[in-house]
Write an enzyme that holds these catalytic residues in place. Sequence first.
Site, short mmCIF file in Angstrom:
data_model
loop_
_atom_site.label_atom_id
_atom_site.label_comp_id
_atom_site.label_asym_id
_atom_site.label_seq_id
_atom_site.Cartn_x
_atom_site.Cartn_y
_atom_site.Cartn_z
N ASN A 25 3.07 -0.73 10.39
CA ASN A 25 2.38 -1.02 9.13
C ASN A 25 3.31 -0.74 7.96
OD1 ASN A 25 0.14 -1.55 7.39
ND2 ASN A 25 -0.19 0.65 7.14
N HIS A 59 3.00 0.50 3.96
CA HIS A 59 2.04 1.09 3.03
C HIS A 59 2.75 1.33 1.69
CE1 HIS A 59 -1.51 3.26 1.76
NE2 HIS A 59 -0.71 4.20 1.29
N SER A 115 6.44 2.77 2.47
CA SER A 115 6.80 3.35 3.77
C SER A 115 6.46 2.37 4.88
CB SER A 115 5.99 4.63 4.04
OG SER A 115 6.05 5.53 2.96
N ASP A 139 -3.37 5.44 7.67
CA ASP A 139 -2.04 5.55 7.04
C ASP A 139 -1.26 6.78 7.53
OD1 ASP A 139 -2.43 3.17 5.60
OD2 ASP A 139 -3.51 4.25 4.03
#
Length: 222
Positions: free
Chosen positions: A110, A112, A139, A148
């Site tokens: 992911n 973020h 990040s 997250d």
Amino acid sequence: MAKKASLVVLISGDGSNLQAIIDAVNRKQLDAEITAVISNQVSAKGLDRACKENITTHVIDHKAYTSRENFDQAMIQVIDEASPDLVILAGFMRILSQAFIKHYQHRLINIHPSLLPKYKGLNTHQQAIDNQDKIHGASVHYVGAELDSGPVVIQVEIPVFSSDTAQTLASRVLVEEHKIYPLAIEMHLNNRIQFKNNQIQLDKQPLNKPLLWKEEKLITDK
Ligand code: GRF
């Protein structure tokens, strides 16, 4: 010739990170094929970006499912048809079930828009401004059980200016996101990232701190 790595990208909106990944595939930075793009929003602009490249797209509308788990199972079915080496969340705005996260453990990544662990969740840019942060960023992380969370591979830092609004900050962060996301994916595909006893390793060494992208360079030791 060896089969190319398979990337599945999940989006909900503009898909500018998807575009950065498409561009990285096209310029052969990534030796991979984007085998599917999945959106939970039919109107996501990222779907047009994928169609332009003849990438298979799927819309799976979360509103058509009675629970998060059922929606996630429907996604798993579609994703697994593409046998992904890596499942990439690129602005996918749904919280994922534990079953989904476990199913793709160590191959779910992911991006973020904050310097995690700071500012999990939404409105990260406004929070950085409200807290008068001098430095903000983004990040790339493997997805852990909590929202997250999970080991961060690369971060990018940018200065926050006193004139910044959440919008100006977001657009400067986004430019940098487009650089670090392909870099992290490249490391995954080149098997530079591994997990040993659940500890992330880079080039067979524990990665205790995220790599830092600063002034157009990757800094391995902060
Ligand atoms: C990015 O800021 C990303 O960090 C966050 O959602 C946004 C997606 O933008 N997860 P885009 O759809 O890739 O343009």
